[in-house]
Design an enzyme around this catalytic site. Sequence first.
Site, mmCIF file in Angstrom:
data_model
loop_
_atom_site.group_PDB
_atom_site.id
_atom_site.type_symbol
_atom_site.label_atom_id
_atom_site.label_comp_id
_atom_site.label_asym_id
_atom_site.label_seq_id
_atom_site.Cartn_x
_atom_site.Cartn_y
_atom_site.Cartn_z
ATOM 1 N N GLY A 76 0.836 -1.198 0.000
ATOM 2 C CA GLY A 76 0.000 0.000 0.000
ATOM 3 C C GLY A 76 0.864 1.238 0.000
ATOM 4 O O GLY A 76 2.095 1.152 -0.040
ATOM 5 N N TYR A 149 8.524 -2.927 5.311
ATOM 6 C CA TYR A 149 8.180 -3.252 3.917
ATOM 7 C C TYR A 149 9.461 -3.239 3.058
ATOM 8 O O TYR A 149 9.700 -4.131 2.245
ATOM 9 C CB TYR A 149 7.161 -2.231 3.417
ATOM 10 C CG TYR A 149 6.863 -2.243 1.944
ATOM 11 C CD1 TYR A 149 6.017 -3.199 1.379
ATOM 12 C CD2 TYR A 149 7.403 -1.276 1.087
ATOM 13 C CE1 TYR A 149 5.736 -3.185 0.018
ATOM 14 C CE2 TYR A 149 7.122 -1.252 -0.268
ATOM 15 C CZ TYR A 149 6.290 -2.213 -0.797
ATOM 16 O OH TYR A 149 6.012 -2.207 -2.142
ATOM 17 N N ALA A 193 -0.040 8.562 -2.975
ATOM 18 C CA ALA A 193 -0.303 10.007 -3.019
ATOM 19 C C ALA A 193 -1.021 10.476 -4.306
ATOM 20 O O ALA A 193 -1.956 11.278 -4.200
ATOM 21 C CB ALA A 193 1.001 10.776 -2.813
ATOM 22 N N ARG A 283 12.624 11.333 -2.588
ATOM 23 C CA ARG A 283 12.945 10.140 -3.388
ATOM 24 C C ARG A 283 12.722 10.466 -4.855
ATOM 25 O O ARG A 283 11.748 11.110 -5.218
ATOM 26 C CB ARG A 283 12.066 8.960 -2.971
ATOM 27 C CG ARG A 283 12.322 7.724 -3.832
ATOM 28 C CD ARG A 283 11.587 6.505 -3.332
ATOM 29 N NE ARG A 283 12.095 6.036 -2.075
ATOM 30 C CZ ARG A 283 11.335 5.487 -1.112
ATOM 31 N NH1 ARG A 283 10.043 5.354 -1.282
ATOM 32 N NH2 ARG A 283 11.878 5.055 -0.002
#
Length: 324
Positions: A76, A149, A193, A283
């Site tokens: 997710g 994750y 997002a 990022r």
Amino acid sequence: MKTALVCGAGGFIGNHLVKHLKLEGFWVRGVDLKYPEYAETEADDFVIGDLRDPVVCNAIVDRSFDEVYQLAADMGGAGFVFTGENDADIMHNSALINLNILHQLKENGVGKVFYSSSACMYPEYNQLDPSKPVTAEDSAYPAAPDSEYGWEKLFSERLYFAFNRNYGINVRVARFHNIFGEEGTWTGGREKAPAAMCRKVAESGNDGIIEMWGDGEQTRSFLHVNECLEAMRRFMDNDYIGPINIGSEEMVSINQLAAMVMEIASKPLMIKHISGPTGVKGRNSDNTRIREKLGWAPNMSLRAGLERTYPWIAEQVKVAAVES
Ligand code: NAD
Ligand code: GDD
């Protein structure tokens, strides 16, 4: 006819991939816990099954497929992977899937297997400055992902490479950077997002306010799913085994992302910054290696991708409002 197995075929990228493989003439088996939510699957055979179960994995890998795409994961956006609340499930579920699938591929053979790792495996210390994040493939170590994750993805990358070295399994390991597009998760807590901003803008009145986690100065790059598929297929047809970034180099702040969505929707809204899971400060995909190895670079701008995605999400919002 070439055969492909798509694990996670009920998910966002998996369902798009099945359509793509069918257009290329593959016979396709899809496997997932669920059918695709927003479109009928085009797989020749679709198995509802839990890949954490070795018996299920044994049943679905009943032959040597030409190509296997392992996309299934407990996955997710920031609201799911960075809160800490889902860490045990994420690590346990996704690791089991990868362990089971690789064992079956070793037993039955396979032409090539694609594994979708994530940019979340890169060390946090290289992503503290939003203007200059480092994500060159060889910057992975010393390892320090900021989420469990990311640690699971790093472990599983290593697992695929170990099966390559010890058992000759022909692997391709890619690190996806935030992929978005039509028919992706847009609500429910796992949305990323781009979808979250589209949904919030679509749900808001013309003079409304949307909420955003953090100060919005955190940066990311977003790749449209069609571009992602093109890169995946080129990677599978190339001898290079990875790891390789698949992402966009068009870095924007989340404030800029929201502004773009508002422009497309013609809704000049206010942003209310609230606390929430933010992940790394910056990022961006470093595409040096993929340009060199595959001669690939994305063509579609973020704006063009959002111009396709926003109307689809606005339509979902409208339908949901009518149904409620
Ligand atoms: P998704 O959540 O839409 O798809 C994953 C699918 O895996 C889901 O349909 C889910 O039901 C299925 N699945 C989970 N557990 C399963 C199980 N035990 N058995 C069978 N199926 C199971 O996610 P996506 O965006 O399509 O991502 C695909 C892959 O790419 C994932 O491995 C994800 O971690 C990776 N990835 C995606 C992004 C992105 O931005 N979308 C970025 C980095 C990495
Ligand atoms: N999802 C979401 N929803 N994010 C928001 C929101 C919101 O309402 N408001 C602000 N953000 C911010 C997040 O706090 C984060 O800083 C940034 O937008 C990007 O969030 P996401 O798109 O949810 O995730 P991500 O880019 O941090 O990580 C995603 O991409 C990785 C690959 O690059 C995740 O999907 C990871 O699972 C994936 O591996």
